[in-house]
Design an enzyme around this catalytic site. Structure first.
Site, PDB file in Angstrom:
ATOM      1  N   HIS A 148      17.045  38.436  37.630  1.00 17.47           N
ATOM      2  CA  HIS A 148      15.946  39.387  37.429  1.00 17.47           C
ATOM      3  C   HIS A 148      16.395  40.598  36.601  1.00 17.47           C
ATOM      4  O   HIS A 148      15.861  41.704  36.750  1.00 17.47           O
ATOM      5  CB  HIS A 148      15.358  39.842  38.768  1.00 17.47           C
ATOM      6  CG  HIS A 148      15.093  38.712  39.715  1.00 17.47           C
ATOM      7  ND1 HIS A 148      13.973  37.918  39.627  1.00 17.47           N
ATOM      8  CD2 HIS A 148      15.830  38.213  40.744  1.00 17.47           C
ATOM      9  CE1 HIS A 148      14.020  36.980  40.573  1.00 17.47           C
ATOM     10  NE2 HIS A 148      15.143  37.138  41.262  1.00 17.47           N
ATOM     11  N   GLN A 195      -2.198   1.711   8.997  1.00 17.43           N
ATOM     12  CA  GLN A 195      -1.787   1.980   7.623  1.00 17.43           C
ATOM     13  C   GLN A 195      -0.502   2.802   7.596  1.00 17.43           C
ATOM     14  O   GLN A 195       0.215   2.808   6.596  1.00 17.43           O
ATOM     15  CB  GLN A 195      -2.902   2.717   6.870  1.00 17.43           C
ATOM     16  CG  GLN A 195      -2.677   2.794   5.368  1.00 17.43           C
ATOM     17  CD  GLN A 195      -3.864   3.381   4.645  1.00 17.43           C
ATOM     18  OE1 GLN A 195      -3.905   4.595   4.432  1.00 17.43           O
ATOM     19  NE2 GLN A 195      -4.819   2.539   4.292  1.00 17.43           N
ATOM     20  N   SER A 197      21.092  49.676   9.716  1.00 16.74           N
ATOM     21  CA  SER A 197      19.806  50.353   9.608  1.00 16.74           C
ATOM     22  C   SER A 197      19.796  51.196   8.340  1.00 16.74           C
ATOM     23  O   SER A 197      20.806  51.819   7.992  1.00 16.74           O
ATOM     24  CB  SER A 197      19.568  51.245  10.833  1.00 16.74           C
ATOM     25  OG  SER A 197      18.474  52.121  10.621  1.00 16.74           O
ATOM     26  N   THR A 228       0.863  -1.173   0.000  1.00 17.82           N
ATOM     27  CA  THR A 228       0.000   0.000   0.000  1.00 17.82           C
ATOM     28  C   THR A 228       0.906   1.231   0.000  1.00 17.82           C
ATOM     29  O   THR A 228       2.110   1.130   0.263  1.00 17.82           O
ATOM     30  CB  THR A 228      -0.930   0.010   1.219  1.00 17.82           C
ATOM     31  OG1 THR A 228      -1.910   1.038   1.067  1.00 17.82           O
ATOM     32  CG2 THR A 228      -0.169   0.239   2.525  1.00 17.82           C
TER      33      THR A 228
END
Length: 476
Positions: free
Chosen positions: A152, A238, A288, A104
């Protein structure tokens, strides 16, 4: 056939390597299909189901893939694999009639997919190993270089540049181990037919052909898979279990997550007022279109952008696995054409780009030292507090003295960040402190350069683990 006047995926030309693109090319996929058909036919010769001449004809034409012809047939019959069978059969006057005997579609496609996934994993693993080799050298070179650490996003205590790099190294080492694990576990569907029961192969083999090898469907399957050097799942519907795709994409997404963290940290450290690290920036590179002075971290931003996309792909693979209803539905096929190739092409781009960044990584020693000098004094107050307590001072009283001077120093730095940190002078002249320790000793204790614990040793150990993992003759 395609040019830049039609839509092309950025993965076609902008992201990923030529080697990874070849693995995920249409031509390579079809050559893998043909490889599987040849293995099927050659094994069927042993069982008397086809002739040696028929198998030899398929083998002789296996490399002659004609995608244009197959697509022409597909436009008419609306089935991609069957179109390839017909295109292959047209080339094979002797063996064309036995292509796909007993199979298949997914007996072919899923085994070919497994072979292709293995190739993609091998390439990605090789590239990651090369990145880790260079990273290990950088960790070793910087293992003892003290720098300010941040929790932090606030100055905390010192660490070392090598120890920070070792965090990325250990994450990537974990990713390498996971990629190697899933690579070792890649399996194909095998040859089990339309619903995984091997009914078609059982029918072909019963009764055995006179003078041929006798056996059951599982022996036929084992012989074909041995030719492909690929293990088969013991059970399948399958299709092979789609959980395999999910596991593979999770591993690639994990790698993307590690590179994302490295790139994000680099973006922070390149930003002012940090300025300690930066990615390489070419002499002709433009940062830029509006601001000529800009040195934007475009590679790190690219890494984070692409890694976010990779992170979403395992979710689609999860849905494919969970929604494989009963013995199979076809609602995974279209997205698998996208997610598998995208995951590996993006993963390939991420590793390659991160490697280029790592090789050209700029670490500004003077800025590292300046930042440590500015903020390290705060961190070193912990060491001063320990020594004051050992000298007989009341720990709580000294904690308050240090806290008051620290707050005053923070305020002064916020008013004038370019000024020297006044904390050293405040504490080394405070009578309550001098009652227990001489001023010279206080100043020595507030030098945070050496206040890094065993970070250098641990960093070198991670470099050693990396070299062990990539078989690079690690130093003892």
């Amino acid at each position: 056939m395609y040019d830049h006047e039609t839509y092309l995926s950025p993965l076609t030309w902008r992201y990923g390597s030529d080697q990874m693109r070849r693995i995920w090319s249409e031509g390579h996929k079809r050559r893998l299909w043909r490889r599987v058909w040849v293995a099927l036919a050659e094994t069927q010769v042993e069982f008397g189901l086809v002739t040696p001449e028929q198998a030899a004809d398929l083998r002789a034409h296996a490399g002659a893939v004609d995608v244009d012809r197959a697509l022409q047939i597909e436009a008419e019959i609306k089935h991609d694999l069957m179109a390839e069978i017909k295109a292959f059969a047209e080339q094979c006057p002797v063996g064309g009639g036995i292509i796909h005997l007993g199979a298949t579609s997914m007996d072919i496609e899923d085994n070919a997919d497994a072979l292709r996934l293995r190739e993609a994993l091998d390439l990605l693993i090789d590239r990651l190993r090369a990145l880790l080799a260079d990273l290990a050298g950088l960790i070793e070179a910087r293992a003892g270089q003290a720098c300010m650490a941040y929790t932090h996003l606030q100055p905390a205590e010192p660490t070392t540049v090598g120890y920070r790099l070792a965090q990325y190294g250990f994450d990537l080492l974990t990713d390498l181990e996971e990629l190697q694990r899933v690579r070792a576990g890649v399996k194909g569907k095998g040859f089990k037919g339309a619903t995984g029961t091997s009914a078609s192969y059982t029918q072909l083999l019963s009764p055995p052909q006179p003078g041929a090898k006798a056996g059951r469907a599982k022996e036929l399957e084992a012989a074909i898979m041995a030719r492909l050097d690929l293990e088969a799942f013991p059970v399948a519907t399958q299709v092979y279990p789609r959980k395999q795709d999910w596991l593979l994409l999770n591993a690639v997404a994990g790698l993307a997550g590690s590179l994302y963290k490295f790139a994000f940290d680099l973006r922070i450290l390149q930003a002012q007022p940090f300025g300690e690290w930066s990615e390489p920036f070419g002499s002709h590179q433009v940062g830029s279109s509006a601001m000529p002075f800009k040195r934007n971290p475009i590679n790190s931003e690219n890494l984070d952008s692409l890694a976010r996309l990779v992170a979403t792909l395992p979710r689609v693979a999860w849905d494919n696995a969970a929604h494989t209803l009963l013995e199979r539905t076809l609602d995974d096929k279209s997205n698998r054409r996208l997610i598998l190739s995208q995951a590996f092409l993006l993963g390939d781009e991420l590793v390659g780009r991160a490697h280029r960044v790592m090789r050209g990584l700029v670490i500004r020693d003077a800025v590292v030292a300046r930042t440590l000098g500015l903020y390290g004094t705060f961190a070193a107050t912990e060491r001063l507090l320990m020594e004051l307590a050992k000298a007989g001072a009341d720990r709580q009283e000294m904690h308050e003295v240090i806290r008051q001077h620290s707050l005053a120093a923070w305020d002064a730095l916020q008013e004038d960040p370019a000024a020297p940190n006044p904390l050293l002078g405040l504490l080394s002249a405070d009578p309550a402190v001098l009652a227990f320790l001489p001023g010279a000793r206080v100043r020595a204790l507030l030098d945070a350069t050496g206040y890094v614990g065993d970070a250098p040793e641990r960093a070198r150990h991670v470099a050693h683990l990396i070299r062990e993992a990539i078989d690079e003759n690690p130093e003892p």
